[in-house]
Scaffold this motif. Structure first.
Motif, short mmCIF file in Angstrom:
data_model
loop_
_atom_site.label_atom_id
_atom_site.label_comp_id
_atom_site.label_asym_id
_atom_site.label_seq_id
_atom_site.Cartn_x
_atom_site.Cartn_y
_atom_site.Cartn_z
N ILE A 162 0.82 -1.20 0.00
CA ILE A 162 0.00 0.00 0.00
C ILE A 162 0.87 1.26 0.00
O ILE A 162 0.60 2.22 -0.74
CB ILE A 162 -0.96 -0.01 1.21
CG1 ILE A 162 -1.96 -1.16 1.07
CG2 ILE A 162 -1.69 1.33 1.35
CD1 ILE A 162 -2.81 -1.37 2.29
N THR A 163 1.92 1.26 0.82
CA THR A 163 2.74 2.47 0.93
C THR A 163 3.57 2.74 -0.32
O THR A 163 3.96 3.89 -0.56
CB THR A 163 3.68 2.35 2.15
OG1 THR A 163 4.43 1.13 2.06
CG2 THR A 163 2.89 2.37 3.44
N ASN A 164 3.87 1.69 -1.09
CA ASN A 164 4.63 1.88 -2.34
C ASN A 164 3.73 2.15 -3.53
O ASN A 164 4.15 2.00 -4.68
CB ASN A 164 5.50 0.65 -2.63
CG ASN A 164 6.67 0.53 -1.68
OD1 ASN A 164 7.24 1.54 -1.29
ND2 ASN A 164 7.02 -0.68 -1.31
N LEU A 165 2.49 2.54 -3.26
CA LEU A 165 1.52 2.77 -4.32
C LEU A 165 2.06 3.77 -5.34
O LEU A 165 2.55 4.85 -5.00
CB LEU A 165 0.22 3.29 -3.72
CG LEU A 165 -0.93 3.54 -4.70
CD1 LEU A 165 -1.35 2.24 -5.37
CD2 LEU A 165 -2.12 4.16 -3.96
N ASN A 166 1.98 3.39 -6.60
CA ASN A 166 2.50 4.21 -7.69
C ASN A 166 1.68 3.93 -8.94
O ASN A 166 1.20 2.81 -9.16
CB ASN A 166 3.99 3.87 -7.93
CG ASN A 166 4.68 4.92 -8.77
OD1 ASN A 166 4.03 5.76 -9.40
ND2 ASN A 166 6.00 4.89 -8.78
N MET A 167 1.52 4.95 -9.77
CA MET A 167 0.77 4.77 -11.00
C MET A 167 1.52 3.88 -11.99
O MET A 167 0.91 3.29 -12.88
CB MET A 167 0.48 6.13 -11.64
CG MET A 167 -0.42 7.03 -10.78
SD MET A 167 -1.97 6.25 -10.31
CE MET A 167 -2.75 6.07 -11.92
N ASP A 168 2.82 3.82 -11.83
CA ASP A 168 3.61 2.89 -12.64
C ASP A 168 3.54 1.52 -11.98
O ASP A 168 4.26 1.23 -11.02
CB ASP A 168 5.05 3.40 -12.74
CG ASP A 168 5.89 2.56 -13.70
OD1 ASP A 168 5.34 1.59 -14.28
OD2 ASP A 168 7.08 2.87 -13.87
N TYR A 169 2.66 0.67 -12.47
CA TYR A 169 2.39 -0.61 -11.80
C TYR A 169 3.61 -1.52 -11.78
O TYR A 169 3.82 -2.27 -10.82
CB TYR A 169 1.20 -1.30 -12.48
CG TYR A 169 -0.06 -0.50 -12.44
CD1 TYR A 169 -0.77 -0.37 -11.25
CD2 TYR A 169 -0.55 0.15 -13.58
CE1 TYR A 169 -1.94 0.38 -11.19
CE2 TYR A 169 -1.71 0.90 -13.52
CZ TYR A 169 -2.40 1.02 -12.32
OH TYR A 169 -3.54 1.78 -12.27
N THR A 170 4.41 -1.47 -12.83
CA THR A 170 5.62 -2.30 -12.85
C THR A 170 6.58 -1.89 -11.75
O THR A 170 7.12 -2.74 -11.01
CB THR A 170 6.31 -2.19 -14.22
OG1 THR A 170 5.38 -2.52 -15.25
CG2 THR A 170 7.52 -3.10 -14.29
N SER A 171 6.79 -0.59 -11.59
CA SER A 171 7.66 -0.09 -10.54
C SER A 171 7.07 -0.36 -9.16
O SER A 171 7.79 -0.69 -8.22
CB SER A 171 7.88 1.41 -10.73
OG SER A 171 8.64 1.94 -9.67
N TRP A 172 5.75 -0.26 -9.06
CA TRP A 172 5.07 -0.53 -7.79
C TRP A 172 5.33 -1.95 -7.32
O TRP A 172 5.76 -2.19 -6.18
CB TRP A 172 3.59 -0.26 -7.99
CG TRP A 172 2.71 -0.51 -6.80
CD1 TRP A 172 3.10 -0.63 -5.51
CD2 TRP A 172 1.30 -0.66 -6.81
NE1 TRP A 172 2.02 -0.83 -4.69
CE2 TRP A 172 0.90 -0.86 -5.47
CE3 TRP A 172 0.33 -0.63 -7.81
CZ2 TRP A 172 -0.43 -1.03 -5.12
CZ3 TRP A 172 -1.00 -0.80 -7.45
CH2 TRP A 172 -1.38 -1.00 -6.12
N ILE A 173 5.08 -2.92 -8.18
CA ILE A 173 5.27 -4.32 -7.81
C ILE A 173 6.74 -4.64 -7.60
O ILE A 173 7.12 -5.38 -6.68
CB ILE A 173 4.65 -5.23 -8.89
CG1 ILE A 173 3.13 -4.98 -8.98
CG2 ILE A 173 4.94 -6.70 -8.61
CD1 ILE A 173 2.44 -5.72 -10.10
#
Length: 426
Positions: free
Chosen positions: A38-49
């Protein structure tokens, strides 16, 4: 009579115990993973995961969990004894109260505290600032979506935000060159260093207030308690002087009789003010008398050195402010293409020297020599950290700008104080 299978009983108990411990660890691992997700939420889903996966599989994450697993294991062992033994009959409230302080309960309570502390430490250590605050790119626009760095540094009413602001500032000064380049740029339109001006104003303002408060606390701690009887005597003499009759004056005086309403009001106001001052002085005398009693003074009197301890408790932000502003000033030699930081060097130097003088005065006073309370060790650590950070900041500036001192508008007294740093005697 059937014999109890002791071996089977122990195996069953061990299985249940290990299952409970493993389940607890797995649940904690899933909760921390969800928190990171949740805290690493980012619109760039690849970077998020990818960021979440990197943190979860890192060595630091698993080293923290090993410590948590060990504590959880001992906690499970202690809890299992509650199910393997028949609880005793507690026939009175006194026995129930005594049962609270058994070795098993005390140990279990300690393990609960350690487990909770470890979970907080685990969550904070994995996520970390550290909060990078934004800069205001344009002074005339309100496009900043969150709290800017200058706003965070100003929030003295919300200490946690101000604390994070100064932590972000020192982190940027030490590690983040990209954000430093934004700090040293000029705002458009206008061509003024808005961000740098805000940062240097907040940092020097915080250090100045801290220095002034330390000086005031040192003076107040060394002054003996003043008795307010003198003030009472002054008021009484003034009262008598105003309204005593002149008995030795044998000549007839022409006293002008005023019939104007303004004169009557003025006389009433003077009498009212004099009465209030007299009553206040008597009240101060009464309070001084009460505080002269040892027991009353111990309970209601001001704690000796309490103001200094309160100031030192909030000294971490001052440490970061001094370190950050001196580091940024030194880095401006190579990174400040507009020369926005050099204009404030005399202000920075004078502010740091004032802080050093205040800390030197505090060290020479009897406040730091006396034992206060449980925070005595923490206060002394903060005090020594403040002195070290101040000297380190001044040395940092002196070694970098020694060749440019002749071009700065520094006063003679300032140069005298810097001489000990120039010859490395501090």
């Amino acid at each position: 009579m059937m014999k109890m299978n002791t071996k089977g009983y122990k195996e069953l108990l061990m299985q249940r115990m290990f299952l409970a411990i493993i389940s607890s660890i797995v649940v904690q691992f899933c909760l921390v993973t969800c928190l990171l997700f949740i805290t690493n939420l980012n619109m760039d889903y690849t970077s998020w995961i990818q960021n979440t996966w990197t943190t979860v599989t890192s060595f630091r994450m698993w080293s923290y969990f090993c410590v948590l697993a060990i504590v959880t294991f001992f906690q499970g062992v202690i809890c299992s004894k509650s199910y393997s033994n028949v609880p005793p009959y507690l026939k009175s409230r006194f026995i129930k109260f005594c049962e609270i302080f058994t070795s098993q309960n005390i140990l279990l309570c300690g393990l609960h505290v350690i487990t909770g502390s470890l979970l907080i430490w685990l969550h904070l250590s994995i996520k970390g600032e550290w909060v990078p605050f934004e800069f205001k790119q344009n002074v005339f626009s309100n496009d900043a979506s969150g709290v800017t760095l200058s706003e965070a540094l100003s929030m003295d009413k919300v200490p946690i935000i101000q604390h994070l602001g100064y932590l972000d500032l020192i982190t940027m000064a030490q590690k983040d060159k990209t954000r430093r380049s934004i700090l040293f740029t000029l705002s458009q339109p206008g061509g003024h260093p808005y961000n740098w001006n805000c940062v240097v104003e907040k940092c020097t303002g915080l250090i100045k207030r801290f220095s002034d408060d330390v000086n005031e606390a040192c003076v107040k701690a060394q002054e003996p308690p003043l008795c307010s009887s003198n003030s009472t005597m002054v008021v009484e003499s003034k009262f008598q002087k105003e309204y005593v009759y002149r008995m030795r004056n044998l000549t007839k005086e022409n006293v002008p009789v005023s019939t104007e309403e303004s004169d009557i009001k003025k006389l009433d106001n003077d009498l009212k003010l004099l009465s209030q001052t007299f009553i206040k002085a008597k009240w101060n005398n009464f309070l001084t008398y009460l505080l002269s009693k040892p027991l009353i003074s111990y309970i209601f009197g001001e704690i000796e050195g309490g103001k200094v301890c309160h100031l030192l408790f909030n000294g971490q932000s001052v440490i970061w402010a001094a370190e950050a502003i001196s580091s940024l000033a030194v880095l401006s030699l190579n990174e400040d293409s507009y020369g926005v930081a050099q204009k404030d060097l005399p202000l920075i130097i004078n502010t740091l020297l004032a802080l050093k003088q205040a800390l030197d005065k505090l060290q020479k006073s009897n406040v730091m020599a006396k034992k206060q309370d449980g925070n005595d060790r923490f206060d002394k650590e903060i005090f020594h950290s403040l002195r070290a950070a101040t000297k380190r900041s001044l040395y940092r500036i002196v070694t970098s700008f020694e060749a440019y001192f002749s071009h700065m508008a520094l006063e003679f007294t300032t140069m005298e104080q810097l001489h000990s740093f120039l010859v490395y005697r501090e």
